[in-house]
Design an enzyme around this catalytic site. Structure first.
Site, PDB file in Angstrom:
ATOM      1  N   ASP A 296     -14.712   3.337   8.340  1.00  0.00           N
ATOM      2  CA  ASP A 296     -13.673   4.216   7.785  1.00  0.00           C
ATOM      3  C   ASP A 296     -14.267   5.131   6.723  1.00  0.00           C
ATOM      4  O   ASP A 296     -13.949   6.318   6.673  1.00  0.00           O
ATOM      5  CB  ASP A 296     -12.525   3.382   7.202  1.00  0.00           C
ATOM      6  CG  ASP A 296     -11.477   4.265   6.535  1.00  0.00           C
ATOM      7  OD1 ASP A 296     -10.913   5.115   7.245  1.00  0.00           O
ATOM      8  OD2 ASP A 296     -11.253   4.135   5.334  1.00  0.00           O
TER       9      ASP A 296
ATOM     10  N   HIS B 206       0.849  -1.191   0.000  1.00  0.00           N
ATOM     11  CA  HIS B 206       0.000   0.000   0.000  1.00  0.00           C
ATOM     12  C   HIS B 206       0.881   1.236   0.000  1.00  0.00           C
ATOM     13  O   HIS B 206       1.866   1.302   0.719  1.00  0.00           O
ATOM     14  CB  HIS B 206      -0.897   0.012   1.252  1.00  0.00           C
ATOM     15  CG  HIS B 206      -1.787   1.211   1.294  1.00  0.00           C
ATOM     16  ND1 HIS B 206      -2.997   1.247   0.644  1.00  0.00           N
ATOM     17  CD2 HIS B 206      -1.630   2.429   1.867  1.00  0.00           C
ATOM     18  CE1 HIS B 206      -3.549   2.429   0.819  1.00  0.00           C
ATOM     19  NE2 HIS B 206      -2.739   3.166   1.560  1.00  0.00           N
TER      20      HIS B 206
ATOM     21  N   LYS C  64      -8.233  -1.087   6.223  1.00  0.00           N
ATOM     22  CA  LYS C  64      -8.619  -1.538   4.870  1.00  0.00           C
ATOM     23  C   LYS C  64      -7.746  -2.717   4.413  1.00  0.00           C
ATOM     24  O   LYS C  64      -8.238  -3.663   3.822  1.00  0.00           O
ATOM     25  CB  LYS C  64      -8.481  -0.382   3.875  1.00  0.00           C
ATOM     26  CG  LYS C  64      -9.605   0.641   4.035  1.00  0.00           C
ATOM     27  CD  LYS C  64      -9.607   1.637   2.888  1.00  0.00           C
ATOM     28  CE  LYS C  64      -8.585   2.722   3.068  1.00  0.00           C
ATOM     29  NZ  LYS C  64      -8.992   3.957   3.686  1.00  0.00           N
TER      30      LYS C  64
ATOM     31  N   ARG D 251     -13.949  13.400   8.605  1.00  0.00           N
ATOM     32  CA  ARG D 251     -12.620  13.989   8.855  1.00  0.00           C
ATOM     33  C   ARG D 251     -12.298  15.034   7.792  1.00  0.00           C
ATOM     34  O   ARG D 251     -11.721  16.081   8.081  1.00  0.00           O
ATOM     35  CB  ARG D 251     -11.540  12.893   8.826  1.00  0.00           C
ATOM     36  CG  ARG D 251     -11.520  12.044  10.076  1.00  0.00           C
ATOM     37  CD  ARG D 251     -10.648  10.806   9.875  1.00  0.00           C
ATOM     38  NE  ARG D 251      -9.279  11.126   9.533  1.00  0.00           N
ATOM     39  CZ  ARG D 251      -8.459  10.297   8.866  1.00  0.00           C
ATOM     40  NH1 ARG D 251      -8.879   9.101   8.484  1.00  0.00           N
ATOM     41  NH2 ARG D 251      -7.233  10.663   8.590  1.00  0.00           N
TER      42      ARG D 251
ATOM     43  N   SER E  61      -6.969   3.999   9.512  1.00  0.00           N
ATOM     44  CA  SER E  61      -7.776   4.003   8.294  1.00  0.00           C
ATOM     45  C   SER E  61      -7.110   3.124   7.224  1.00  0.00           C
ATOM     46  O   SER E  61      -7.755   2.266   6.612  1.00  0.00           O
ATOM     47  CB  SER E  61      -7.914   5.460   7.817  1.00  0.00           C
ATOM     48  OG  SER E  61      -8.302   5.538   6.477  1.00  0.00           O
TER      49      SER E  61
HETATM   50  N1  URA Z   1      -5.429   7.185   3.107  1.00  0.00           N
HETATM   51  C1  URA Z   1      -6.401   6.522   3.772  1.00  0.00           C
HETATM   52  O1  URA Z   1      -6.876   5.483   3.329  1.00  0.00           O
HETATM   53  N2  URA Z   1      -6.814   7.037   4.952  1.00  0.00           N
HETATM   54  C2  URA Z   1      -6.317   8.163   5.480  1.00  0.00           C
HETATM   55  O2  URA Z   1      -6.740   8.569   6.554  1.00  0.00           O
HETATM   56  C3  URA Z   1      -5.309   8.852   4.770  1.00  0.00           C
HETATM   57  C4  URA Z   1      -4.876   8.312   3.581  1.00  0.00           C
END
Ligand code: URA
Length: 433
Positions: free
Chosen positions: A161, A82, A187, A168, A183
């Site tokens: 999220d 990622h 995922k 946010r 976050s």
């Molecule tokens: N990417 C994400 O998936 N979440 C965040 O909070 C910031 C970047």
């Protein structure tokens, strides 16, 4: 339990219990806690922060807020990567076939990009026929047979999220390390990876603007991974300028082909080989990074890496002949050369501005509904350290639009010029394990 008590406890510097975190996150997902209380909670976390274990518990609550992907039918250690996001970042396109070539299963779930340029999926969809909607059976079959498959995120993964990220975004609480870390890791964990290599970008084109911040984010995510029994490594990489020379979609695929054929830009190649090597070691294919790297260099030199890319494209329904004939990829009708107005060295970039310029040309989305023009993008002819004479071409805009003045002006202002050559660029800053 009352939300206001949890908010007050965090506001005053307290360490929340797992029950309190679950109460807030799962309650908010179900609509039992209103936006205004979640906003206050997020602001308290923003200012007070969270302890390592607390952040891991927050991540776990995100994972349990929705579906999780069951990859148990796939043999071996499933490895994913990622990136925290950068401009010209096409590393996934390079490392997926490389890592699969050594028998490590890469079961990739990717998102579309919002803002700047497209995400990995958008880039790959610039290849005729490439499809990212695979059934669960096709996905598992492809990973077991070919060691690689890529699907778009589907189902109801980490709904907490999704809802909290949107909040946010409008409450000034994006830039909080425990919130970003949970976050991202939520995922990745929900999508079934056993091992995760994180590419934490730092610089003018990244979320993290300073190395210090990037190190804390990397450490936080690696610790979350470990607490939740996922092998996790973070590679902190430079995003003071776009990666490679191409920013867009089809042109980024072309550049990924170049890297896999051994003709890639130095920065792109270095980051890709490092990440692929960590993925291969975590996946158990090699004992050391050096062995993995040497092997990948050989795979690239022999042409096997390109063959593997063809297999990847073919099993996803795409036309593999683009690998030998990249001119078949979408091409824009206009090529606009942006010329230097002063002489000197490129000493830096506002990389985000390069991304925004590409978006203005059509390479990225402003809203979820926008359609991407795969042919649109930017080719950088000069990068940090290069000397520029008056009138030299700084970059080329690829566009199907008639009016490209705004993009041209913006991209020109993204080049930071100086009289003296800057220090050599460091591509990789640090590894956090
Ligand atoms: N990417 C994400 O998936 N979440 C965040 O909070 C910031 C970047």
């Amino acid at each position: 339990m009352r939300a206001v008590d949890v908010i007050n406890k965090k506001k005053l510097g307290g360490r929340l219990s797992k029950e309190e975190i679950d109460f807030m996150i799962l309650g908010y997902t179900k609509g039992e806690i209103p936006d205004y209380q979640m906003s206050a909670f997020l602001m308290a976390v923003y200012f007070v922060g969270m302890e390592a274990e607390e952040t891991a518990e927050l991540t776990d609550a995100f994972v349990r807020s929705g579906d999780t992907v069951d990859l148990s039918a796939i043999h071996g250690i499933k490895v994913d990567k990622h990136s925290t996001g950068g401009v010209g970042d096409k590393i996934s396109l390079v490392v997926t076939p490389l890592v699969a070539s050594v028998g490590v299963p890469v079961a990739k779930m990717s998102g579309r990009g919002l803002g700047h340029t497209g995400g990995t999926i958008d880039k790959l969809e610039s290849i005729e026929g490439f499809k990212i909607e695979l059934t669960a059976d096709e996905f598992i079959h492809n990973v077991n047979t070919y060691k690689m498959a890529l699907v778009g995120q589907s189902g109801d993964l980490t709904p907490a999220d999704k809802k909290i990220y949107a909040l946010r975004d409008v409450t000034g609480t994006i830039n909080s390390i425990p919130l970003i870390a949970s976050s991202i890791m939520g995922k990745k964990i929900a999508s079934g990876a056993d091992a995760i290599v994180l590419d934490v970008k730092v610089g003018s084109g990244a979320f993290m603007k300073s190395l210090e911040e990037a190190k804390v984010l990397a450490r936080t995510m690696v610790d979350i991974g470990k607490s939740l029994n996922r092998k996790t490594v973070a590679v902190i990489t430079n995003m003071d300028q776009p990666l490679g020379h191409e920013v867009g979609n089809a042109n980024e695929v072309r550049e990924a082909i170049d890297v896999l054929s051994g003709r890639g830009a130095k920065d792109e190649t270095e980051v890709a080989l490092t990440i692929a090597s960590y993925m291969a070691v975590l996946g158990g294919a090699f004992d050391t990074l050096e062995l993995a790297r040497k092997h990948f260099e050989k795979v690239i030199a022999s042409g096997d890496a390109l063959e593997q890319l063809k297999v990847f494209i073919k099993i996803q329904g795409g036309d593999p002949s683009v690998v030998d004939h990249p001119e078949k990829l979408p091409q824009a009708s206009r090529q606009i050369e942006v010329k230097a107005g002063i002489e000197g060295y490129v000493t830096g970039f506002d990389a985000e501005k390069v991304g925004i310029s590409a978006m203005l040309l059509g390479a990225g989305r402003r809203t979820k509904e926008d359609k991407i023009d795969y042919a649109a993008g930017i080719t950088l002819k000069k990068k940090m350290g290069d000397h520029v004479n008056l009138g030299d071409t700084l970059c080329i805009l690829h566009s199907n639009l008639e009016n490209n003045k705004e993009a041209e002006k913006m991209v020109k202002s993204a080049f930071i010029m100086g009289k003296n050559a800057p220090d050599p660029v460091q591509y990789i800053y640090e590894i956090v394990e």
